[in-house]
Design an enzyme around this catalytic site. Structure first.
Site, PDB file in Angstrom:
ATOM      1  N   LYS A 126       0.851  -1.181   0.000  1.00 42.96           N
ATOM      2  CA  LYS A 126       0.000   0.000   0.000  1.00 42.96           C
ATOM      3  C   LYS A 126       0.892   1.239   0.000  1.00 42.96           C
ATOM      4  O   LYS A 126       1.909   1.279   0.698  1.00 42.96           O
ATOM      5  CB  LYS A 126      -0.906  -0.014   1.234  1.00 42.96           C
ATOM      6  CG  LYS A 126      -1.908   1.136   1.303  1.00 42.96           C
ATOM      7  CD  LYS A 126      -2.833   0.980   2.515  1.00 42.96           C
ATOM      8  CE  LYS A 126      -3.851   2.111   2.587  1.00 42.96           C
ATOM      9  NZ  LYS A 126      -4.775   1.959   3.729  1.00 42.96           N
ATOM     10  N   SER A 145      -9.660   2.284   2.724  1.00 40.55           N
ATOM     11  CA  SER A 145      -8.715   3.008   1.900  1.00 40.55           C
ATOM     12  C   SER A 145      -7.724   2.097   1.168  1.00 40.55           C
ATOM     13  O   SER A 145      -7.052   2.531   0.238  1.00 40.55           O
ATOM     14  CB  SER A 145      -7.938   4.014   2.754  1.00 40.55           C
ATOM     15  OG  SER A 145      -7.152   3.349   3.730  1.00 40.55           O
ATOM     16  N   SER A 204     -10.218  -0.197   6.932  1.00 40.87           N
ATOM     17  CA  SER A 204      -9.595  -0.053   5.612  1.00 40.87           C
ATOM     18  C   SER A 204      -8.875  -1.292   5.090  1.00 40.87           C
ATOM     19  O   SER A 204      -8.390  -1.281   3.962  1.00 40.87           O
ATOM     20  CB  SER A 204      -8.627   1.135   5.605  1.00 40.87           C
ATOM     21  OG  SER A 204      -9.332   2.337   5.690  1.00 40.87           O
TER      22      SER A 204
END
Length: 492
Positions: A79, A154, A178
């Protein structure tokens, strides 16, 4: 060699160790898939092909010498919130679009030390603020199951990359859901560990008392392999807990499902926005666990209505503090031709931050301001303790708590939900972060539009092994985690 992306982490590890294929061949396979398929999905922000091949060559040498880690040579995606030395780390924001980190986050460093191969950095909502991955400066990522739908957020890029078989595993972060919500939207397994289990050093902060990194993969077994690498104490992170780490892979069958007491909060299944298909799939998965010997116990979680308002006071307050460092002076975006220092601050921040980030900074600054601090922030912290106590009381009678991971399946891209509608979509995930508990999402079927549905299991502190074990055994008796989107079936 055309179907390497269909192998589990265990199968990839065995294949590399027995020289059925090399890490370089495996890495080239994924890089080719990314080049051909990712333009439709848009999960990657940065592809690090040159570095990946160099790391693959090093892994092959270690494998040949017989001194390689179990995951040596296996590719993964990070990420874009984890700092990576020499590689751009944007956190999905214009503010950091030119930021090249001078160091590795601990999670990244541990993955490198184990010989994992970094394919690149994947998309996310700006500074991890959002539930759709649309709040990204580089644009929206698509859900591999339906390209006109969001992958969640996210950690939407992480979920989309794994669901499209553009990486076998990925790192994610979870501040209010998330990891679990995008795992639910994309039909994956995703673990949010206990707060303090995985180092936050080098993970760009959103809300420091809530953020936690974790693995995203197809199965609990795959997640367990990555947890074995990234979990553990880190002296560089003051919130990291110095507690012995389990062997998550060895413990995959360590929890008996027979006799396991699963708490079913009646408040969770009476939420107004709970989709009928989601409710049905979750109830079917609980019936399956019951058939496997688990005992379903109805429980009360009386603080449910307080989750959203409490979270959306504490998280923005911490965000307003954490993001004050992005001022156009030291690093990151800087406005052009400021007339004075105040103009530099105001324009750098208003031009560098997107609308959702600005909204949360303003909410947080208001909650922390003189005259409102006691009325809002301090009161929210007191309610947070009540939420934690609500869970601890429940765990006196049950082993784990079951819930949907999200009240709906994936939204359409551009659905333009109001901030309030978006925040209410996190109703089932926020409390876990407020209490610091571990939780996992497991895929349990599809809705009428063939979009994935997820079951969330919440555990008591340090029960990651238990959660992974329960889901692993569920996955031995079901095949939802093996289902693939059409785009993942494409051969590059």
């Amino acid at each position: 060699m055309t179907d390497l992306h269909r192998l589990s982490i265990r199968e990839l590890s065995e294949g590399l160790k027995t020289a059925q294929f090399s890490s370089r061949e495996l890495t080239e396979h994924y890089l080719k898939r990314i080049a051909q398929i990712d333009p439709k999905v848009k999960s990657y922000v940065t592809v690090t092909a040159e570095q990946a091949l160099a790391e693959a060559n090093a892994a092959d040498a270690a494998l040949k010498a017989g001194n390689a880690h179990a995951l040596a040579g296996i590719p993964l995606a990070h990420k874009d919130i984890f700092c990576t030395q020499g590689i751009k780390t944007t956190a999905g924001s214009k503010m950091l679009d030119n930021f090249i980190s001078p160091y590795d986050a601990t999670v990244v460093a541990k993955a490198k030390a184990a010989g994992l191969v970094t394919l690149g950095k994947v998309n996310m909502d700006e500074f991890a603020m959002g539930s759709t991955s649309e709040n990204s400066y580089v644009g929206a990522t698509s859900n591999p199951w339906a390209l006109d739908h969001v992958p969640g957020g996210s950690s939407g890029g992480s979920a989309a990359a794994v669901a499209a078989d553009l990486a076998p595993i990925a790192t994610g972060t979870d501040t209010g859901g998330s990891i679990r919500q995008p795992a639910s939207f994309c039909g994956l397994t995703g673990l949010k560990p206990t707060y303090g289990r995985v180092s936050r050093f080098g993970m760009i902060a959103y809300a420091s008392s809530l953020d936690q990194g974790g693995p995203m993969a197809r199965s609990a077994e795959d997640c367990a392999y990555l947890m074995n690498v990234i979990a553990g104490h880190d002296a560089k992170d003051s919130t990291s807990i110095n507690k012995e780490v389990d062997d998550y892979v060895a413990n995959l069958n360590g929890t008996a499902v027979k006799g396991l007491r699963i708490g079913i909060p009646k408040q969770y299944f009476n939420v107004a926005g709970l989709d009928a298909d989601v409710k049905a799939r979750v109830e079917e998965s609980l019936k399956k666990l019951e058939d496997m010997g688990a005992i379903l116990v109805e429980i009360d979680l009386n603080m449910t209505e307080a989750y959203v308002p409490t979270y959306y006071l504490i998280a923005p307050a911490e965000a307003s503090s954490n993001l004050s460092r992005f001022d156009g002076v030291r690093y990151g975006y800087r406005c052009e031709n400021p007339v004075d220092l105040m103009d530099l601050y105001k324009r750098s921040r208003s031009e560098g931050f997107g609308a959702e980030v600005q909204r949360r900074i303003l909410i947080g600054t208001y909650a922390l301001s003189a005259g409102y601090y006691d009325a809002y922030y301090v009161k929210a912290q007191k309610v947070r303790r009540l939420i934690q106590q609500d869970f601890l009381k429940a765990f006196e009678n049950v082993d784990v708590i079951a819930a949907p991971s999200a009240p709906t399946t994936a939204y359409k891209i551009g659905a333009n939900l109001s901030p309030t509608e978006m925040y209410l979509g996190d109703i089932y995930t926020l409390a876990v972060n407020l209490a610091g508990l571990p939780a996992i999402n497991a895929p349990v079927g599809f809705d009428k539009d063939s979009l994935p549905v997820g079951l969330q299991l919440i555990g008591n502190y340090w029960s990651e092994s238990q959660l992974l074990s329960i889901v692993h055994q569920y996955q031995q008796n079901t095949d939802w985690h093996t289902k693939r989107a059409a785009i993942a079936e494409e051969n590059a």
